[in-house]
Design a protein around this motif. Structure first.
Motif, PDB file in Angstrom:
ATOM      1  N   VAL A 110      13.387  45.149 -17.383  1.00 24.69           N
ATOM      2  CA  VAL A 110      13.308  44.189 -16.284  1.00 24.69           C
ATOM      3  C   VAL A 110      13.024  42.798 -16.841  1.00 24.69           C
ATOM      4  O   VAL A 110      13.608  41.808 -16.427  1.00 24.69           O
ATOM      5  CB  VAL A 110      12.200  44.623 -15.297  1.00 24.69           C
ATOM      6  CG1 VAL A 110      11.821  43.488 -14.374  1.00 24.69           C
ATOM      7  CG2 VAL A 110      12.680  45.822 -14.497  1.00 24.69           C
ATOM      8  N   TYR A 136      15.354  39.596 -16.141  1.00 19.49           N
ATOM      9  CA  TYR A 136      14.903  38.452 -15.362  1.00 19.49           C
ATOM     10  C   TYR A 136      14.116  37.531 -16.272  1.00 19.49           C
ATOM     11  O   TYR A 136      12.915  37.570 -16.312  1.00 19.49           O
ATOM     12  CB  TYR A 136      14.019  38.917 -14.200  1.00 19.49           C
ATOM     13  CG  TYR A 136      14.780  39.752 -13.189  1.00 19.49           C
ATOM     14  CD1 TYR A 136      14.698  41.128 -13.207  1.00 19.49           C
ATOM     15  CD2 TYR A 136      15.576  39.147 -12.214  1.00 19.49           C
ATOM     16  CE1 TYR A 136      15.389  41.886 -12.284  1.00 19.49           C
ATOM     17  CE2 TYR A 136      16.266  39.894 -11.294  1.00 19.49           C
ATOM     18  CZ  TYR A 136      16.178  41.266 -11.334  1.00 19.49           C
ATOM     19  OH  TYR A 136      16.850  42.003 -10.430  1.00 19.49           O
ATOM     20  N   ILE A 166      10.857  35.358 -15.501  1.00 25.81           N
ATOM     21  CA  ILE A 166       9.498  35.870 -15.344  1.00 25.81           C
ATOM     22  C   ILE A 166       8.800  35.648 -16.666  1.00 25.81           C
ATOM     23  O   ILE A 166       8.972  36.414 -17.600  1.00 25.81           O
ATOM     24  CB  ILE A 166       9.499  37.359 -14.980  1.00 25.81           C
ATOM     25  CG1 ILE A 166      10.220  37.564 -13.672  1.00 25.81           C
ATOM     26  CG2 ILE A 166       8.077  37.882 -14.888  1.00 25.81           C
ATOM     27  CD1 ILE A 166      10.428  39.011 -13.318  1.00 25.81           C
ATOM     28  N   SER A 197       2.901  40.383 -17.839  1.00 29.66           N
ATOM     29  CA  SER A 197       2.626  41.616 -17.098  1.00 29.66           C
ATOM     30  C   SER A 197       3.468  41.791 -15.853  1.00 29.66           C
ATOM     31  O   SER A 197       3.284  42.736 -15.123  1.00 29.66           O
ATOM     32  CB  SER A 197       1.129  41.690 -16.794  1.00 29.66           C
ATOM     33  OG  SER A 197       0.640  40.396 -16.536  1.00 29.66           O
ATOM     34  N   GLY A 198       4.394  40.915 -15.561  1.00 26.25           N
ATOM     35  CA  GLY A 198       5.479  41.273 -14.651  1.00 26.25           C
ATOM     36  C   GLY A 198       5.439  40.800 -13.216  1.00 26.25           C
ATOM     37  O   GLY A 198       6.394  41.015 -12.501  1.00 26.25           O
ATOM     38  N   ILE A 199       4.359  40.185 -12.739  1.00 33.75           N
ATOM     39  CA  ILE A 199       4.384  39.689 -11.366  1.00 33.75           C
ATOM     40  C   ILE A 199       4.587  38.181 -11.420  1.00 33.75           C
ATOM     41  O   ILE A 199       3.846  37.477 -12.099  1.00 33.75           O
ATOM     42  CB  ILE A 199       3.089  40.051 -10.622  1.00 33.75           C
ATOM     43  CG1 ILE A 199       3.031  41.573 -10.448  1.00 33.75           C
ATOM     44  CG2 ILE A 199       3.039  39.374  -9.262  1.00 33.75           C
ATOM     45  CD1 ILE A 199       1.847  42.050  -9.624  1.00 33.75           C
ATOM     46  N   PRO A 200       5.594  37.678 -10.688  1.00 31.80           N
ATOM     47  CA  PRO A 200       5.856  36.242 -10.785  1.00 31.80           C
ATOM     48  C   PRO A 200       4.733  35.421 -10.152  1.00 31.80           C
ATOM     49  O   PRO A 200       3.922  35.928  -9.390  1.00 31.80           O
ATOM     50  CB  PRO A 200       7.165  36.069  -9.997  1.00 31.80           C
ATOM     51  CG  PRO A 200       7.265  37.260  -9.141  1.00 31.80           C
ATOM     52  CD  PRO A 200       6.536  38.369  -9.812  1.00 31.80           C
ATOM     53  N   THR A 201       4.710  34.154 -10.504  1.00 27.19           N
ATOM     54  CA  THR A 201       3.770  33.228  -9.882  1.00 27.19           C
ATOM     55  C   THR A 201       4.528  32.347  -8.903  1.00 27.19           C
ATOM     56  O   THR A 201       5.756  32.285  -8.930  1.00 27.19           O
ATOM     57  CB  THR A 201       3.110  32.329 -10.940  1.00 27.19           C
ATOM     58  OG1 THR A 201       4.141  31.576 -11.573  1.00 27.19           O
ATOM     59  CG2 THR A 201       2.363  33.156 -11.964  1.00 27.19           C
ATOM     60  N   ASP A 202       3.797  31.650  -8.060  1.00 32.87           N
ATOM     61  CA  ASP A 202       4.438  30.717  -7.135  1.00 32.87           C
ATOM     62  C   ASP A 202       5.177  29.636  -7.904  1.00 32.87           C
ATOM     63  O   ASP A 202       6.241  29.168  -7.497  1.00 32.87           O
ATOM     64  CB  ASP A 202       3.390  30.066  -6.218  1.00 32.87           C
ATOM     65  CG  ASP A 202       3.110  30.919  -4.992  1.00 32.87           C
ATOM     66  OD1 ASP A 202       2.042  30.738  -4.383  1.00 32.87           O
ATOM     67  OD2 ASP A 202       3.961  31.760  -4.660  1.00 32.87           O
ATOM     68  N   GLN A 261       8.502  31.143  -8.580  1.00 29.17           N
ATOM     69  CA  GLN A 261       9.318  31.775  -7.561  1.00 29.17           C
ATOM     70  C   GLN A 261       9.304  31.098  -6.200  1.00 29.17           C
ATOM     71  O   GLN A 261      10.141  31.404  -5.368  1.00 29.17           O
ATOM     72  CB  GLN A 261       8.860  33.233  -7.407  1.00 29.17           C
ATOM     73  CG  GLN A 261       9.852  34.092  -6.675  1.00 29.17           C
ATOM     74  CD  GLN A 261       9.676  35.558  -7.005  1.00 29.17           C
ATOM     75  OE1 GLN A 261       9.986  35.981  -8.102  1.00 29.17           O
ATOM     76  NE2 GLN A 261       9.170  36.315  -6.061  1.00 29.17           N
TER      77      GLN A 261
END
Lengths: 261, 121
Positions: free
Chosen positions: B15, B19, B22, B26-31, B34
């Motif tokens: 992933v 993408y 990113i 650790s895989g969760i996008p920030t504002d 995004q």
């Protein structure tokens, strides 16, 4: 370019409020038709329309927020107020059923034998499956909090794992409760005990299913990278709802299962 | 269980390769990465200390001729509503401010000056 000079979201025209209203009309009148004329078609049509409305309306909310950026801080604040008010209304909904239970159980009438549980009722043992159910829901409250912290800390893998675990625990609760319903020695028709028991726990079970569905949608969105570490209100709303469902169960367990036995 | 961990980390790195935007490991996008649309515009302009969408309370000035209340506007006029014009006011005083020289509140006489600005786009 004529743009708005305010940070609020003026939504585009949408058919879903109308289809939702029509669905409510068809479901309610369909219920009456079913009662009197034994035909379920109108009610089923209403239910189908309701499900379609739900899916498309909330799909549009996700599009507007995540993909179009309309959920500015003030807009999000409005959504928070909305969810809090909705959950408050649900608290009051359950308050009615607890009122009904306590009204009948605090002063049992002579027809019941003057005691509670009434004559002829063998209540479920609160220290068997109901206690397990309590542990399951409390654990799911822990896992959903774990998921929230994982999202805030940017840990995708843990967020997905803990959210999945939460949903599985919710499913386990529903499964256990369904078994209890099947095996129970009393029915909804067994006087006021059966009525209060099954209406209160039944609506609670429905809310568990709704909450689990909401969490499942959040899991799907989390996998698809919709949430950011600071903006994930859909998840927070689902978590709030889930905690509410857990708290209602605790009241049910203490009042109906434990004190009521 | 260990093969499950390997699988999820393989998926994770796949992933991350796919993408590339990113940037957090650790895989969760920030504002930052995004946010889009109006949310993004507001986020970026607030970082510069600007408030083009009037999310915050208007700044208060002393209201004298030398230090008038600044009224930002995207056109050439704006309505101003003054709630504490005099100490014992029980109503709000509403009036239009037009571009040009500073104008005065009809109740308390404080100065208000229209300043044009453009919405970011």
């Amino acid at each position: 370019m004529a743009h708005q000079a305010h940070p609020y979201h003026m939504v585009d025209p949408s058919p879903w409020p109308l289809t939702g209203a029509v669905a409510a009309l068809l479901m309610t009148s369909g219920l009456a038709i079913w009662f009197h004329f034994h035909s379920t078609i109108l009610m089923l049509l209403g239910t189908v329309l309701l499900v379609l409305t739900i899916c498309q309306w909330w799909r549009d909310v996700v599009r507007e927020g995540t993909f179009q950026g309309h959920h500015t801080p003030p807009a999000q604040k409005g959504l928070r107020y909305g969810m809090i008010l909705f959950i408050t209304s649900e608290v009051l909904f359950f308050a009615g059923f607890f009122w009904a239970f306590y009204h009948s159980s605090l002063a049992p009438t002579p027809e019941l034998g003057g005691f509670w549980p009434p004559a002829g009722i063998t209540p479920l043992d609160p220290f068997e499956v109901p206690l397990l159910n309590t542990a399951v829901l409390l654990a799911s409250g822990v896992t959903v909090t774990w998921a929230h912290h994982s999202i805030m800390e940017g840990d995708r893998k843990q967020a997905i794992h803990s959210l999945t675990l939460t949903i599985l625990l919710g499913g386990y609760f529903t499964f256990l409760q369904a078994l209890e319903y099947y095996e129970a020695p009393f029915t909804i028709a067994d006087g006021v005990y059966g009525a209060t028991f099954f209406v209160a726990t039944g609506f609670h079970g429905l809310h568990v299913i709704i909450g689990s569905t909401f969490l499942a949608v959040c899991l799907h969105r989390q996998i698809r990278h919709h949430f950011t570490s600071t903006h994930h209100f859909g998840f927070e709303a689902a978590a709030w709802y889930w905690h509410f469902v857990d708290v209602v169960w605790l009241f049910l367990y203490i009042s109906i299962y434990w004190w009521g036995s | 269980l260990s093969s499950g961990v390997e699988f999820s980390s393989a998926v994770h790195s796949a992933v991350c390769r796919k993408y590339v935007f990113i940037c957090c490991v650790s895989g969760i996008p920030t504002d930052e990465e995004q946010a889009t649309g109006l949310e993004k515009i507001i986020m970026e302009t607030m970082k510069e200390g600007k408030d083009p969408y009037n999310m915050l309370k208007p700044k208060s000035y002393s209201g004298t001729k030398e230090d008038p209340n600044i009224v930002p506007s995207i056109t050439n006029r704006r309505i101003v509503a003054v709630s504490v014009s005099e100490e014992d006011n029980t109503a709000i005083v509403w009036f239009w401010i037009h571009e040009g020289e500073a104008q005065r509140c009809p109740s308390c006489g404080s100065y208000y000056k229209l300043v044009h600005y453009d919405l970011p786009h």
